[in-house]
Design a protein around this motif. Structure first.
Motif, PDB file in Angstrom:
ATOM      1  N   LEU A 292      31.070  53.446  46.573  1.00  0.00           N
ATOM      2  CA  LEU A 292      29.846  53.722  47.333  1.00  0.00           C
ATOM      3  C   LEU A 292      28.649  52.950  46.801  1.00  0.00           C
ATOM      4  CD1 LEU A 292      30.218  57.580  47.914  1.00  0.00           C
ATOM      5  CD2 LEU A 292      31.044  55.673  49.301  1.00  0.00           C
ATOM      6  N   ASP A 293      28.728  52.451  45.581  1.00  0.00           N
ATOM      7  CA  ASP A 293      27.635  51.676  44.994  1.00  0.00           C
ATOM      8  C   ASP A 293      28.131  50.266  44.680  1.00  0.00           C
ATOM      9  OD1 ASP A 293      25.407  50.704  43.760  1.00  0.00           O
ATOM     10  OD2 ASP A 293      25.574  51.949  41.957  1.00  0.00           O
ATOM     11  N   HIS A 294      27.763  49.301  45.525  1.00  0.00           N
ATOM     12  CA  HIS A 294      28.210  47.924  45.339  1.00  0.00           C
ATOM     13  C   HIS A 294      27.276  47.119  44.438  1.00  0.00           C
ATOM     14  CE1 HIS A 294      30.412  48.370  49.438  1.00  0.00           C
ATOM     15  NE2 HIS A 294      31.136  48.835  48.438  1.00  0.00           N
ATOM     16  N   SER A 295      26.229  47.756  43.936  1.00  0.00           N
ATOM     17  CA  SER A 295      25.317  47.042  43.036  1.00  0.00           C
ATOM     18  C   SER A 295      25.891  46.942  41.628  1.00  0.00           C
ATOM     19  CB  SER A 295      23.952  47.753  42.994  1.00  0.00           C
ATOM     20  OG  SER A 295      24.062  49.022  42.348  1.00  0.00           O
ATOM     21  N   LYS A 296      26.911  47.710  41.353  1.00  0.00           N
ATOM     22  CA  LYS A 296      27.557  47.678  40.037  1.00  0.00           C
ATOM     23  C   LYS A 296      28.784  46.768  40.091  1.00  0.00           C
ATOM     24  CE  LYS A 296      24.690  50.590  38.183  1.00  0.00           C
ATOM     25  NZ  LYS A 296      23.808  50.790  39.353  1.00  0.00           N
ATOM     26  N   PRO A 297      29.124  46.139  38.982  1.00  0.00           N
ATOM     27  CA  PRO A 297      30.204  45.143  38.996  1.00  0.00           C
ATOM     28  C   PRO A 297      31.593  45.771  39.025  1.00  0.00           C
ATOM     29  CG  PRO A 297      29.401  45.440  36.763  1.00  0.00           C
ATOM     30  CD  PRO A 297      28.496  46.267  37.653  1.00  0.00           C
ATOM     31  N   LEU A 298      32.542  44.944  39.391  1.00  0.00           N
ATOM     32  CA  LEU A 298      33.961  45.264  39.239  1.00  0.00           C
ATOM     33  C   LEU A 298      34.476  44.469  38.046  1.00  0.00           C
ATOM     34  CD1 LEU A 298      36.656  45.565  41.969  1.00  0.00           C
ATOM     35  CD2 LEU A 298      37.082  44.116  39.990  1.00  0.00           C
ATOM     36  N   LEU A 299      35.104  45.151  37.091  1.00  0.00           N
ATOM     37  CA  LEU A 299      35.610  44.506  35.881  1.00  0.00           C
ATOM     38  C   LEU A 299      37.127  44.396  35.956  1.00  0.00           C
ATOM     39  CD1 LEU A 299      33.568  46.542  33.215  1.00  0.00           C
ATOM     40  CD2 LEU A 299      32.832  44.565  34.550  1.00  0.00           C
ATOM     41  N   SER A 300      37.659  43.258  35.540  1.00  0.00           N
ATOM     42  CA  SER A 300      39.097  43.025  35.586  1.00  0.00           C
ATOM     43  C   SER A 300      39.574  42.516  34.233  1.00  0.00           C
ATOM     44  CB  SER A 300      39.429  42.007  36.681  1.00  0.00           C
ATOM     45  OG  SER A 300      40.783  41.600  36.613  1.00  0.00           O
ATOM     46  N   PHE A 301      40.627  43.163  33.684  1.00  0.00           N
ATOM     47  CA  PHE A 301      41.200  42.802  32.393  1.00  0.00           C
ATOM     48  C   PHE A 301      42.678  42.447  32.591  1.00  0.00           C
ATOM     49  CE2 PHE A 301      37.872  45.939  31.837  1.00  0.00           C
ATOM     50  CZ  PHE A 301      37.118  45.479  30.758  1.00  0.00           C
ATOM     51  N   SER A 302      43.096  41.295  32.091  1.00  0.00           N
ATOM     52  CA  SER A 302      44.473  40.841  32.278  1.00  0.00           C
ATOM     53  C   SER A 302      45.220  40.792  30.944  1.00  0.00           C
ATOM     54  CB  SER A 302      44.495  39.440  32.909  1.00  0.00           C
ATOM     55  OG  SER A 302      43.990  39.478  34.228  1.00  0.00           O
ATOM     56  N   PHE A 303      46.496  41.208  30.985  1.00  0.00           N
ATOM     57  CA  PHE A 303      47.342  41.177  29.788  1.00  0.00           C
ATOM     58  C   PHE A 303      48.759  40.755  30.175  1.00  0.00           C
ATOM     59  CE2 PHE A 303      44.194  44.587  29.102  1.00  0.00           C
ATOM     60  CZ  PHE A 303      43.514  44.039  28.019  1.00  0.00           C
ATOM     61  N   GLY A 304      49.390  39.958  29.324  1.00  0.00           N
ATOM     62  CA  GLY A 304      50.760  39.562  29.574  1.00  0.00           C
ATOM     63  C   GLY A 304      50.866  38.157  30.136  1.00  0.00           C
ATOM     64  N   GLN A 305      51.823  37.953  31.026  1.00  0.00           N
ATOM     65  CA  GLN A 305      52.040  36.628  31.593  1.00  0.00           C
ATOM     66  C   GLN A 305      50.841  36.194  32.437  1.00  0.00           C
ATOM     67  OE1 GLN A 305      54.459  34.838  30.553  1.00  0.00           O
ATOM     68  NE2 GLN A 305      55.588  36.461  29.513  1.00  0.00           N
ATOM     69  N   SER A 306      50.666  34.883  32.563  1.00  0.00           N
ATOM     70  CA  SER A 306      49.540  34.325  33.314  1.00  0.00           C
ATOM     71  C   SER A 306      49.772  34.462  34.816  1.00  0.00           C
ATOM     72  CB  SER A 306      49.340  32.850  32.955  1.00  0.00           C
ATOM     73  OG  SER A 306      49.062  32.701  31.570  1.00  0.00           O
ATOM     74  N   ALA A 307      48.699  34.331  35.565  1.00  0.00           N
ATOM     75  CA  ALA A 307      48.781  34.415  37.022  1.00  0.00           C
ATOM     76  C   ALA A 307      47.735  33.496  37.632  1.00  0.00           C
ATOM     77  CB  ALA A 307      48.566  35.856  37.492  1.00  0.00           C
ATOM     78  N   ILE A 308      47.877  33.243  38.923  1.00  0.00           N
ATOM     79  CA  ILE A 308      46.885  32.480  39.677  1.00  0.00           C
ATOM     80  C   ILE A 308      46.039  33.465  40.462  1.00  0.00           C
ATOM     81  CG2 ILE A 308      46.518  30.781  41.497  1.00  0.00           C
ATOM     82  CD1 ILE A 308      49.186  29.531  40.719  1.00  0.00           C
ATOM     83  N   PHE A 309      44.729  33.345  40.352  1.00  0.00           N
ATOM     84  CA  PHE A 309      43.774  34.191  41.067  1.00  0.00           C
ATOM     85  C   PHE A 309      43.036  33.333  42.083  1.00  0.00           C
ATOM     86  CE2 PHE A 309      39.484  36.064  41.471  1.00  0.00           C
ATOM     87  CZ  PHE A 309      39.813  37.354  41.868  1.00  0.00           C
ATOM     88  N   LEU A 310      42.941  33.818  43.303  1.00  0.00           N
ATOM     89  CA  LEU A 310      42.219  33.119  44.362  1.00  0.00           C
ATOM     90  C   LEU A 310      40.954  33.892  44.707  1.00  0.00           C
ATOM     91  CD1 LEU A 310      45.115  32.157  46.828  1.00  0.00           C
ATOM     92  CD2 LEU A 310      44.111  30.771  44.996  1.00  0.00           C
ATOM     93  N   LEU A 311      39.818  33.216  44.648  1.00  0.00           N
ATOM     94  CA  LEU A 311      38.528  33.815  44.996  1.00  0.00           C
ATOM     95  C   LEU A 311      37.987  33.101  46.217  1.00  0.00           C
ATOM     96  CD1 LEU A 311      36.265  35.810  44.290  1.00  0.00           C
ATOM     97  CD2 LEU A 311      35.264  34.026  42.842  1.00  0.00           C
ATOM     98  N   GLY A 312      37.838  33.836  47.311  1.00  0.00           N
ATOM     99  CA  GLY A 312      37.417  33.244  48.568  1.00  0.00           C
ATOM    100  C   GLY A 312      35.998  33.588  48.947  1.00  0.00           C
ATOM    101  N   GLY A 313      35.748  33.688  50.239  1.00  0.00           N
ATOM    102  CA  GLY A 313      34.413  33.970  50.741  1.00  0.00           C
ATOM    103  C   GLY A 313      34.349  35.327  51.416  1.00  0.00           C
ATOM    104  N   LEU A 314      33.300  35.518  52.198  1.00  0.00           N
ATOM    105  CA  LEU A 314      33.134  36.778  52.904  1.00  0.00           C
ATOM    106  C   LEU A 314      34.159  36.927  54.021  1.00  0.00           C
ATOM    107  CD1 LEU A 314      29.229  36.791  53.154  1.00  0.00           C
ATOM    108  CD2 LEU A 314      30.639  38.196  51.632  1.00  0.00           C
TER     109      LEU A 314
END
Length: 444
Positions: A292-314
């Motif tokens: 409900l509050d989008h002014s606060k960030p989303l945090l992401s922590f990764s562990f283990g094997q590597s991966a590909i992350f795709l960041l797009g647009g709206l």
């Protein structure tokens, strides 16, 4: 920068960025001044230039074909590139355009996507060295932080953990956070008694998995997601006040330190979604907008094997930027980037098939700060964790759901009676899952 080496081989599929960078290198090579055109010993400028024209033609063709991939009619641009990376082959030119923030090139402005990568400023004074150490983190002054042009509010922090301290967070994800009263995907098909302690039921199978290749998968290997704090309802795509269990205090402290370092003092960790990936798992294209509050960030922590992350647009018709996520890496999505499409199309096996990332080879120190939130990890426990991570990765995402003094809106009684454990819209998918999950919808 060293001279490019041209090798006679078929040109593998390239991303648009990879092909463009290779073409630039070749053009730069061709434009270098000749030493002496009349000297037979210098007719070729550099090794490999004899076939430069042919190679440039192939590269130009690759750029032409790949660059149009995202603009061809039919599927949206994001879906096309998602499919491309899902089918990509590690160790080939397929991944040539994927940004690697942990590589030395990122710090020096070279390598794939260098024109997009910028330095991000951190709030060093907001987190004391002692508090960082309590969470298993290096002093913030030693962190490297990057952003991407065109993605304001996105911050990537390559592995800021102290040597050995990832062991604690991996163990928590597998041993503690998977326990009741937290909710997981197995709850839909098993009784509470059967899912009460997944670790105890799985540890012997994982510890000796190499000795029995035909063994059935353990419950931990069938685990796909766990929710913490305010439990996300995969059906209604909402959180609610009446489906809450205490958020883990150690993960809350870690999240608060990372958020403060990124300029978000006062962040409250209220909800978490843990995703457990096998090597054939993917995370579908989606936007995290249920908080409900989008002014606060989303945090992401990764562990283990590597991966590909795709960041797009709206919207999905905007082609995404691809980047590697390695063990220990942290991503922060805030501001404009908080509500962007993103996905994980590929988990990458270790270079030796079933090896662990080198950052996980250092054991957790035996002596920890007296007030540390990190707990010791026994050799027996780590043996189970290491066996699991040889073919897996774990991702923790932490969110603040409500603004200060905000309450959940009143919902109809029927809404509150929905099944909170349903996995019908779970966005983590893999080929061998016994229960197939539709990919997450764009409005989820």
């Amino acid at each position: 920068m060293g001279r490019p080496v041209l090798v006679r081989r078929a040109i593998a599929p390239l991303t648009a960025e990879a092909a463009i960078f290779k073409l630039r290198d070749l053009r730069d090579l061709r434009s270098r001044p000749r030493k002496n055109l009349h000297d037979p010993g210098h007719r070729n400028l550099h090794p490999g230039q004899r076939e430069l024209g042919g190679e440039m033609g192939k590269m130009a063709a690759a750029v032409s074909s790949v660059a149009t991939l995202a603009t061809e009619p039919g599927e949206d641009a994001f879906r096309k590139l998602f499919r491309f990376y899902r089918q990509s082959r590690p160790g080939t030119a397929d991944l040539g355009g994927v940004i690697d923030f942990s590589a030395a090139q990122a710090a020096h402005g070279t390598g794939p996507g260098a024109h997009k990568v910028v330095r991000s400023q951190l709030s060093v004074s907001s987190v004391s060295d002692h508090d960082a150490h309590r969470a298993g983190l290096q002093p913030v002054s030693k962190w490297q932080a990057y952003g991407l042009r065109g993605y304001p509010g996105f911050i990537f922090i390559p592995n800021p953990f102290l040597p050995g301290y990832q062991w604690h967070w991996v163990k928590q994800c597998l041993k503690l956070y998977s326990q009741k009263p937290n909710v997981c995907n197995l709850d839909k098909h098993m009784t509470k008694e059967e899912t009460r302690d997944l670790w105890e039921q799985s540890k012997e199978s994982l510890r000796y998995k190499d000795m029995n290749k035909r063994r059935p998968r353990s419950l931990l290997e069938k685990l796909r997601w766990v929710t913490l704090g305010y439990h996300y309802n995969w059906d209604s795509k909402k959180y609610s006040a009446d489906h809450y269990t205490p958020f883990p205090s150690d993960l809350a402290f870690l999240s608060e330190q990372v958020a403060a370092a990124c300029g978000f003092q006062g962040f409250r960790a209220e909800a978490g979604i843990l995703n457990y990936y096998r090597l054939d798992s993917t995370l579908g294209i989606h936007i995290d907008r249920s908080e409900l509050d989008h002014s606060k960030p989303l945090l992401s922590f990764s562990f283990g094997q590597s991966a590909i992350f795709l960041l797009g647009g709206l919207k999905r018709d905007e082609a995404p930027t691809a980047m590697f996520m390695h063990s220990g890496d942290i991503m922060v999505m805030s501001g404009f980037s908080r509500l962007l499409n993103h996905a994980v199309p590929k988990v990458l096996p270790g270079p030796e098939g079933e090896s662990l990332p080198c950052c996980l080879e250092t054991p957790l120190p035996a002596i920890l700060p007296r007030d540390s939130v990190v707990e010791p990890c026994s050799a027996e426990d780590w043996q189970v964790c290491a066996s699991y991570l040889e073919t897996a990765r774990v991702n923790m995402t932490v969110r603040q759901v409500l603004a200060t003094d905000q309450d959940f809106p009143l919902e109809p009684v029927e809404e509150n009676k929905r099944d909170f454990t349903t996995e019908g819209f779970c966005h983590l998918d893999d080929k061998n899952s016994q229960v197939k999950r539709p990919r997450l919808n764009s409005d989820s």
